[in-house]
Scaffold this motif. Structure first.
Motif, mmCIF file in Angstrom:
data_model
loop_
_atom_site.group_PDB
_atom_site.id
_atom_site.type_symbol
_atom_site.label_atom_id
_atom_site.label_comp_id
_atom_site.label_asym_id
_atom_site.label_seq_id
_atom_site.Cartn_x
_atom_site.Cartn_y
_atom_site.Cartn_z
ATOM 1 N N LYS A 548 0.840 -1.204 0.000
ATOM 2 C CA LYS A 548 0.000 0.000 0.000
ATOM 3 C C LYS A 548 0.875 1.254 0.000
ATOM 4 C CE LYS A 548 -4.082 2.098 0.716
ATOM 5 N NZ LYS A 548 -3.722 3.493 0.896
ATOM 6 N N LEU A 551 1.919 1.882 -3.530
ATOM 7 C CA LEU A 551 0.857 2.457 -4.342
ATOM 8 C C LEU A 551 0.632 3.922 -4.016
ATOM 9 C CD1 LEU A 551 -1.829 -0.398 -4.396
ATOM 10 C CD2 LEU A 551 -0.040 0.084 -6.058
ATOM 11 N N HIS A 555 1.392 5.722 -7.231
ATOM 12 C CA HIS A 555 0.120 5.638 -7.963
ATOM 13 C C HIS A 555 0.207 4.616 -9.093
ATOM 14 C CE1 HIS A 555 -1.136 9.140 -5.689
ATOM 15 N NE2 HIS A 555 -0.045 9.789 -6.111
ATOM 16 N N TYR A 556 0.941 3.562 -8.837
ATOM 17 C CA TYR A 556 1.122 2.495 -9.823
ATOM 18 C C TYR A 556 -0.223 1.899 -10.210
ATOM 19 C CZ TYR A 556 2.358 -2.195 -11.571
ATOM 20 O OH TYR A 556 2.472 -3.350 -12.318
ATOM 21 N N HIS A 557 -0.419 1.728 -11.497
ATOM 22 C CA HIS A 557 -1.613 1.059 -12.018
ATOM 23 C C HIS A 557 -1.203 0.256 -13.237
ATOM 24 C CE1 HIS A 557 -5.937 0.418 -12.434
ATOM 25 N NE2 HIS A 557 -5.749 0.525 -13.737
ATOM 26 N N PRO A 558 -1.295 -1.057 -13.193
ATOM 27 C CA PRO A 558 -0.821 -1.875 -14.316
ATOM 28 C C PRO A 558 -1.701 -1.688 -15.548
ATOM 29 C CG PRO A 558 -1.949 -3.239 -12.700
ATOM 30 C CD PRO A 558 -1.832 -1.879 -12.092
ATOM 31 N N ALA A 561 -5.028 -4.652 -15.655
ATOM 32 C CA ALA A 561 -5.324 -4.542 -14.222
ATOM 33 C C ALA A 561 -6.316 -5.586 -13.726
ATOM 34 C CB ALA A 561 -5.871 -3.148 -13.915
ATOM 35 N N PHE A 564 -5.907 -7.481 -10.353
ATOM 36 C CA PHE A 564 -4.876 -6.794 -9.564
ATOM 37 C C PHE A 564 -5.427 -6.520 -8.171
ATOM 38 C CE2 PHE A 564 -2.679 -2.630 -8.524
ATOM 39 C CZ PHE A 564 -1.464 -3.214 -8.203
ATOM 40 N N GLY A 571 -9.353 0.391 -2.891
ATOM 41 C CA GLY A 571 -7.965 0.812 -2.890
ATOM 42 C C GLY A 571 -7.171 0.433 -1.662
ATOM 43 N N ASP A 589 4.037 -6.819 -11.498
ATOM 44 C CA ASP A 589 3.701 -5.968 -10.353
ATOM 45 C C ASP A 589 4.783 -6.067 -9.283
ATOM 46 O OD1 ASP A 589 1.239 -5.474 -11.641
ATOM 47 O OD2 ASP A 589 0.280 -7.159 -10.602
ATOM 48 N N SER A 789 -3.506 -10.702 -16.090
ATOM 49 C CA SER A 789 -4.883 -10.985 -15.687
ATOM 50 C C SER A 789 -5.069 -12.436 -15.283
ATOM 51 C CB SER A 789 -5.848 -10.651 -16.822
ATOM 52 O OG SER A 789 -5.553 -11.421 -17.968
#
Length: 806
Positions: A548, A551, A555-558, A561, A564, A571, A589, A789
């Motif tokens: 956490k 993140l 602000h990592y976002h694959p 997603a 994820f 969140g 990740d 995924s």
């Protein structure tokens, strides 16, 4: 009925019941009863033996008797089973009758999906097959085993987890259809240990209709039940049913329009039981582990049936040799050109030939006759091959070589002369049409086959080799100048890295498991003496709280997603989960987190050395079992601490039945806390759990691992510091039995996979086919990769390492 006759019948029934006489298998008065899926060929045609008389070819009368015998079996068998072949008349299922070439394709195949572009590459996949062996007619798309069972996702969940979800899968199926290729998906009835699906057949019918699939392959099934055929008809989307292992009863041929064939190959070709019963039934012969498919291809051509061109076998690449691929190109070209003739009811297998070891099937049709021939000899046979009755205005075409033959007359018969190479093929077409009168498709086939035959089949190599695997590089980190928080220093050492793969299939063949950088090919068993430099390793796996922070900071976002942090909400992780290992993270990740933290993922040998030290122990804490790591039932345990194994264990992964005295569930109940050693942990000398309650159970070190989780819905993992007695010699914790941990990635031309270490708490029950656990330090898991995924799992986490200053 007289008393004596009744007594004889009673005796016959008893003998049949106890398997003491063979004819009871069919209870029909025939000499050539089917043996499984095969009807044996004429007994006169076998290889000469010292006890069998003078070598000779079969006489016409002997073949006529054999043919009459198997015709009698077929006629009576159809009555016995209530033969009702209306399914073969359905327009939606006509394609099965010409589906000669069908690969089983892993969704993980790199020719099929591009994770960087996040798109299916059907055109690339099909172009490769067209180039190498002439293309395919249908494809079995495999998305489950061997990864299924790593968590509680069932076969339907894994289909939904394919990249892009159901809409993208539907488009991918449409891409195959655009090329004229039909699509099947598997069903795993044995999947009874993961998330329940009480309406299996209805759910399967609905899902395959939704994505536009054409059929279903029944994994391990000896027939797919009629309920699926009926359900798919009601939904106006008839499915072709294709069981893997033949049919439990011949009656099932009425609604199973396809089967696979696992055959035994004799010198004399056998006849397909199911095609003989219903000529429109398609059999695809499968011999997945063979490196030489000459037997399979000859039997398929002789019977006018198909071949399972399966090369990516659970991520183990078994490519067709150049010779087999070229043979497949040529026989499939002929079979496709005459598909309608090969399903005719007048098929005559083992029609007479003139030379020993040459076998032919005759396929009569209106105005023309086709012969398919195979040479079972290991040498070329030339000269007169067929003796035929003279026919006015007949033309004879050697389809295999693409030329018209000029027959010679002998007595009142026509003799056709043509060569057949060693283990080779032939195909003859008799018709009243001249070359210019032939259909365009036949003239095109002759032209193509003439061009192909300019290079004889025998000139192609039959050598087989495995694919080279490459380790994906891991860059060194900036060296730590002082002890990083939460990390343990692992000293430099000379280390014997001894490990083996626990894949359920693949035997000990070349190409199985992994190829380390110092090896010349992949293999199951590995041992290597190496020097490992000092490094720092996370004391615990990365937790939800730590992830956490990553993140929040980045602000990592694959890009992909789906799944994820699947068990997080809004969140963040659920209450009480801060100290549990983060899961539902892909290897990408994990690498992103490690890079942010100034760390990296460990190489597998670093992970094992940190867990094992240099004394070869079985588990991080020593050699006693932990609660999640019971041995095979036959493995005896000494009363005192056992020594380390002298070599990599060769035992198979076990389903881990309950062992040892009862103890509370470590994920839900308090447990006594034992402080980990402040010094490197020697082989455990703690007294194991009492054996009084279970004198036959092995010693178990309580508190070393979580209790095994055997439910159909996986429970969350334990807190990372919950099991202090599981410490390694260096004080590294939670290495085994809580969550799998990402280490290295490998790649070959067709497959990506990761090496997982440590095993997890989740042990789905009821089948040997689930992803096997690897609790012992001499074992690792091979996890196939496709896309984040699908790759993310509720039982896979990670820990990081950092390099030290030199």
């Amino acid at each position: 009925m007289t008393g004596s006759r009744f007594a004889r019948i009673q005796l016959l029934v008893l003998l049949c019941a106890f398997g003491l006489i063979v004819p009871c298998a069919s209870a029909q008065d025939v000499q050539y009863s089917p043996q499984g899926e095969q009807i044996p060929g004429p007994g006169c045609a076998g290889i000469p033996q010292w006890y069998s008389g003078k070598p000779r070819t079969c006489q016409p009368g002997e073949i006529a008797f054999w043919l009459s015998d198997i015709q009698h079996w077929r006629d009576e068998r159809r009555l016995r089973i209530g033969f009702e072949p209306s399914a073969y008349d359905l327009p939606a299922l006509k394609w099965t009758q010409s589906s000669f070439i069908q690969p089983q394709m892993m969704v993980h195949d790199r020719y099929f999906y591009d994770p960087a572009a996040q798109k299916y590459t059907v055109d690339k996949y099909l172009a490769d097959l067209e180039s190498r062996y002439g293309g395919i007619d249908s494809v079995l798309i495999w998305h489950t085993y061997p990864n299924i069972g790593i968590d509680s996702r069932n076969q339907f969940d894994m289909l939904s987890d394919l990249p892009g979800g159901i809409p993208a899968v539907k488009q991918m199926v449409a891409d195959f259809h655009r090329h004229g290729v039909k699509v099947l998906f598997p069903v795993m009835v044995w999947d009874q240990g993961t998330r329940p699906d009480p309406n299996l057949w209805h759910e399967l019918s609905e899902e395959l209709a939704e994505i536009g699939a054409d059929g279903v392959n029944g994994d391990t099934l000896d027939g797919i039940p009629q309920v699926l055929a009926t359900d798919s008809l009601k939904s106006d989307h008839p499915l072709a049913l294709e069981p893997e292992t033949g049919l439990a009863a011949d009656e099932m041929i009425n609604y199973n329009t396809m089967t696979w064939g696992y055959w035994k190959y004799d010198f004399t070709p056998s006849v397909s039981r199911y095609k003989w019963l219903e000529p429109r039934h398609m059999v695809n012969l499968s011999n997945r582990w063979a490196h030489d498919h000459r037997d399979d291809l000859q039997q398929a051509f002789f019977n006018g049936i198909g071949f399972e061109s399966w090369e990516n076998i659970w991520g183990i690449w078994n490519q067709l040799t150049a010779r087999d691929a070229e043979a497949l190109r040529r026989i499939s070209a002929i079979e496709r050109a005459f598909a309608s003739q090969l399903i005719g009811p007048a098929w005559e297998p083992h029609t007479p030939t003139r030379n020993y070891g040459i076998f032919a099937s005759k396929w009569p049709a209106e105005n023309q006759t086709l012969w398919t021939l195979v040479n079972r000899n290991a040498y070329e046979v030339d000269g007169g091959q067929l003796r035929l009755q003279q026919t006015k205005r007949a033309h004879y075409y050697d389809l295999w070589r693409g030329v018209e033959l000029q027959p010679r007359v002998e007595d009142d018969a026509v003799i056709l002369d043509f060569p057949m190479g060693a283990h080779g093929y032939g195909a003859i077409l008799q018709t009243t049409q001249s070359v210019l009168e032939l259909p365009v498709s036949t003239r095109q086939l002759l032209t193509r086959m003439k061009s192909l035959s300019e290079k004889p089949l025998e000139s192609y190599s039959n050598e087989w080799d495995s694919l080279t695997q490459t380790l994906v590089a891991i860059d060194l980190t900036a060296p730590a100048q002082k002890q990083p928080a939460g990390m343990v220093r692992i000293p430099a050492a000379d280390f014997t890295f001894r490990v083996n793969g626990i894949e359920i299939e693949g035997m000990n063949d070349d190409g199985v498991d992994v190829q380390y950088p110092w090896e010349d090919s992949a293999r199951r068993y590995h041992e290597h003496h190496m020097h490992i430099d000092s490094f720092w390793m996370d004391k615990y796996p990365v937790t939800n709280a730590e992830f956490k922070k990553f993140l929040d900071a980045t602000h990592y976002h694959p890009g992909d997603a789906h799944n994820f942090l699947k068990d997080w909400q809004n969140g963040s992780y659920p209450d009480g989960w801060a100290n549990k290992p983060v899961t539902w993270v892909s290897i990408e990740d994990a690498r992103a987190y490690a890079k942010w933290a100034g760390k990296r993922l460990p190489h597998e040998w670093e992970w094992q050395y940190a867990a094992q030290g240099t004394d070869g122990r079985r588990y991080p804490w020593g050699n006693y079992e932990g609660p999640a790591t019971p041995p095979a039932a036959t493995q005896a345990q000494p009363a005192s601490q056992p020594p380390p194994a002298p070599a990599a264990p060769t035992s198979s992964p076990t389903p881990a039945p309950e062992k040892g005295p009862a103890h509370p569930n470590s994920r839900t109940s308090p447990q006594s806390v034992v402080k980990p050693n402040s010094q490197p942990n020697p082989v455990s000398t703690d007294k194991p759990a009492s054996s009084e309650a279970c004198p036959t159970c092995p010693p178990v070190v309580m508190g070393s691992t979580p209790d095994p989780d055997r439910g159909r819905e996986a429970l969350p993992p334990s807190d990372v510091d919950r099991h202090p007695r599981g410490a390694s010699p260096f004080g590294v914790m939670d290495l085994t039995g809580n969550v799998w941990q990402w280490t290295d990635e490998y790649v070959d031309e067709h497959t990506r996979f990761a090496i997982l270490r440590g095993g997890s708490h989740y042990q789905p029950q009821g089948s040997r086919w689930y992803f096997p656990q690897a609790y012992e330090l001499s074992q690792h898991g091979k996890y196939l990769l496709m896309a984040p995924s699908l790759d993310r799992s509720g039982t896979v986490g990670f820990r990081c390492v950092q390099d030290t200053a030199k």
